[in-house]
Motif scaffolding. Structure first.
Motif, PDB file in Angstrom:
ATOM      1  N   GLU A 282      73.157  33.788  74.692  1.00 36.71           N
ATOM      2  CA  GLU A 282      74.468  33.131  74.817  1.00 36.71           C
ATOM      3  C   GLU A 282      74.857  32.970  76.280  1.00 36.71           C
ATOM      4  O   GLU A 282      75.350  31.909  76.694  1.00 36.71           O
ATOM      5  N   ARG A 283      74.635  34.001  77.075  1.00 40.59           N
ATOM      6  CA  ARG A 283      74.955  33.919  78.509  1.00 40.59           C
ATOM      7  C   ARG A 283      74.155  32.814  79.190  1.00 40.59           C
ATOM      8  O   ARG A 283      74.628  32.152  80.110  1.00 40.59           O
ATOM      9  N   LEU A 284      72.918  32.608  78.728  1.00 36.76           N
ATOM     10  CA  LEU A 284      72.050  31.596  79.328  1.00 36.76           C
ATOM     11  C   LEU A 284      72.402  30.181  78.882  1.00 36.76           C
ATOM     12  O   LEU A 284      71.954  29.213  79.492  1.00 36.76           O
ATOM     13  N   GLY A 285      73.153  30.046  77.795  1.00 36.39           N
ATOM     14  CA  GLY A 285      73.544  28.725  77.323  1.00 36.39           C
ATOM     15  C   GLY A 285      72.650  28.128  76.260  1.00 36.39           C
ATOM     16  O   GLY A 285      72.620  26.902  76.095  1.00 36.39           O
ATOM     17  N   TYR A 286      71.947  28.964  75.489  1.00 32.59           N
ATOM     18  CA  TYR A 286      71.135  28.458  74.393  1.00 32.59           C
ATOM     19  C   TYR A 286      72.031  27.880  73.290  1.00 32.59           C
ATOM     20  O   TYR A 286      73.172  28.303  73.093  1.00 32.59           O
ATOM     21  N   GLU A 287      71.491  26.905  72.562  1.00 34.72           N
ATOM     22  CA  GLU A 287      72.229  26.230  71.492  1.00 34.72           C
ATOM     23  C   GLU A 287      72.435  27.132  70.278  1.00 34.72           C
ATOM     24  O   GLU A 287      73.536  27.241  69.741  1.00 34.72           O
ATOM     25  N   ARG A 288      71.347  27.743  69.795  1.00 33.43           N
ATOM     26  CA  ARG A 288      71.380  28.569  68.588  1.00 33.43           C
ATOM     27  C   ARG A 288      70.556  29.835  68.794  1.00 33.43           C
ATOM     28  O   ARG A 288      69.648  29.871  69.619  1.00 33.43           O
ATOM     29  N   PHE A 289      70.846  30.811  67.968  1.00 36.60           N
ATOM     30  CA  PHE A 289      70.037  32.020  67.902  1.00 36.60           C
ATOM     31  C   PHE A 289      69.808  32.321  66.441  1.00 36.60           C
ATOM     32  O   PHE A 289      70.750  32.604  65.685  1.00 36.60           O
ATOM     33  N   TRP A 290      68.549  32.250  66.022  1.00 39.71           N
ATOM     34  CA  TRP A 290      68.196  32.438  64.618  1.00 39.71           C
ATOM     35  C   TRP A 290      67.384  33.709  64.436  1.00 39.71           C
ATOM     36  O   TRP A 290      66.657  34.145  65.349  1.00 39.71           O
ATOM     37  N   VAL A 291      67.501  34.296  63.237  1.00 40.34           N
ATOM     38  CA  VAL A 291      66.710  35.473  62.881  1.00 40.34           C
ATOM     39  C   VAL A 291      65.927  35.166  61.610  1.00 40.34           C
ATOM     40  O   VAL A 291      66.187  34.183  60.920  1.00 40.34           O
TER      41      VAL A 291
END
Length: 322
Positions: free
Chosen positions: A32-41
């Motif tokens: 999130e800090r880096l600016g990614y669009e999504r984080f999936w598991v």
């Protein structure tokens, strides 16, 4: 391309499984800090090398530690669940983290026969995946035969994970498609995705969307990146011998192990296929992939033994694609 991460909560030899899932949460905060669009598991059951078996539970923890990044599953294995239960989990996550939840769906039945039996899933059961998918969509967009609770304020976006024939299913149902695995390396991938876009049937104004999912490992130079990618390649090669996908081992441990000719060949082939290298090498590989697929988004599923190197790779990838 938009840029997102898929974290499979890879376990590491000599460390408790709990570290895998707490590491996933910390990686999401970093993304999130880096600016990614999504984080999936992910959802994998009884696999020694993967700690994530319950995406909804893990996503609740990820959502509580983040505030802007989209969170989702890559994916929930729909044949193992009742559509209404999957919808309720997704809608509960959406209520807790409004406007941030994606529901990626797959059709895997389990890694081994004992796992499939433990999940009460027989190989000879009829394939109802497409019907279950349509039923699930009705629940999450509020048009189902019953109202899943908490009732949706907005539909939860669905994405279909496809390694082959699922691409056509995504087109018929008007869903975004996530493409990974062997199909990305096949000569048919360009034609398959062209068919997807041509035969796409919009649902409530949806438009074709292609996400490509693959391992991407960055370091200062190609040799270092390949060494970081070695534990994943080793685990995959060993699994084809033992039938068990194991925890990540350190490169030093792997180098000291006895390598049979077949394992060596499989490891080298895996490393050659992986997108692992310095910035210039990775840029060339990703540009070629974008040219072949016309992808709208990259979902990077990188795993390394060294957690600090993993976070550094994520940072370098974000800078490269920005």
């Amino acid at each position: 391309m938009r840029l997102s991460l898929l974290d499979r909560s890879r376990t590491r030899a000599g460390h408790p499984d709990a570290e895998a899932v707490t590491g996933t949460v910390e990686r999401a905060v970093h993304a999130e800090r880096l600016g990614y669009e999504r984080f999936w598991v992910a959802e994998h059951h009884a696999v020694p090398g993967i700690g994530s078996g319950a995406p909804a539970v893990l996503l609740a923890a990820v959502g509580a530690r983040t505030s802007t990044i989209r969170i989702g599953s890559g994916g929930v294995m729909l044949p193992l669940h009742q559509p209404l239960v999957v919808a309720e989990q997704a809608l509960l996550l959406e209520a807790l983290h409004p406007g941030r939840v994606d529901l990626g769906l797959g059709r895997s039945l389990g890694f081994t026969r004992p796992v499939r039996e433990a999940l009460r899933r027989r190989a000879d059961e009829p394939d109802t995946f497409e019907d279950d998918l349509a039923e699930l969509r009705g629940y999450v967009d509020g048009t189902g035969s019953v109202t899943a609770r908490p009732a949706a304020v907005r539909p939860v976006p669905l994405h279909l994970l496809a390694t082959g024939r699922g691409i056509a299913v995504a087109a018929r149902l008007g869903l975004p498609v996530v493409v990974g695995g062997p199909v990305l390396e096949s000569d048919q991938v360009t034609d398959a995705l062209a068919d997807y876009r041509r035969e796409f049937r919009p649902h409530r104004g949806s438009t074709p969307s292609v996400t490509v999912s693959l391992d991407v490992t960055l370091a200062d130079d190609d040799a270092t990146a390949r060494e970081l990618a070695l534990p994943e390649a080793w685990a995959m090669a060993r699994s084809r011998q033992t039938g068990e996908f194991g925890a990540l081992e350190s490169p030093a441990t792997i180098r000291a192990a006895a390598w049979g000719d077949q394992v060596r060949r499989r490891v080298e082939e895996s490393l050659d296929r992986a997108v692992a290298g310095g910035p210039a090498t990775v840029r060339r590989r990703l540009e070629r992939l974008a040219e072949l697929t016309g992808a709208d988004e990259l979902l990077a599923s990188t795993s390394t033994y060294d957690r600090d190197a993993l976070l550094a790779s994520d940072a370098m990838l974000r800078e490269l694609v920005a």
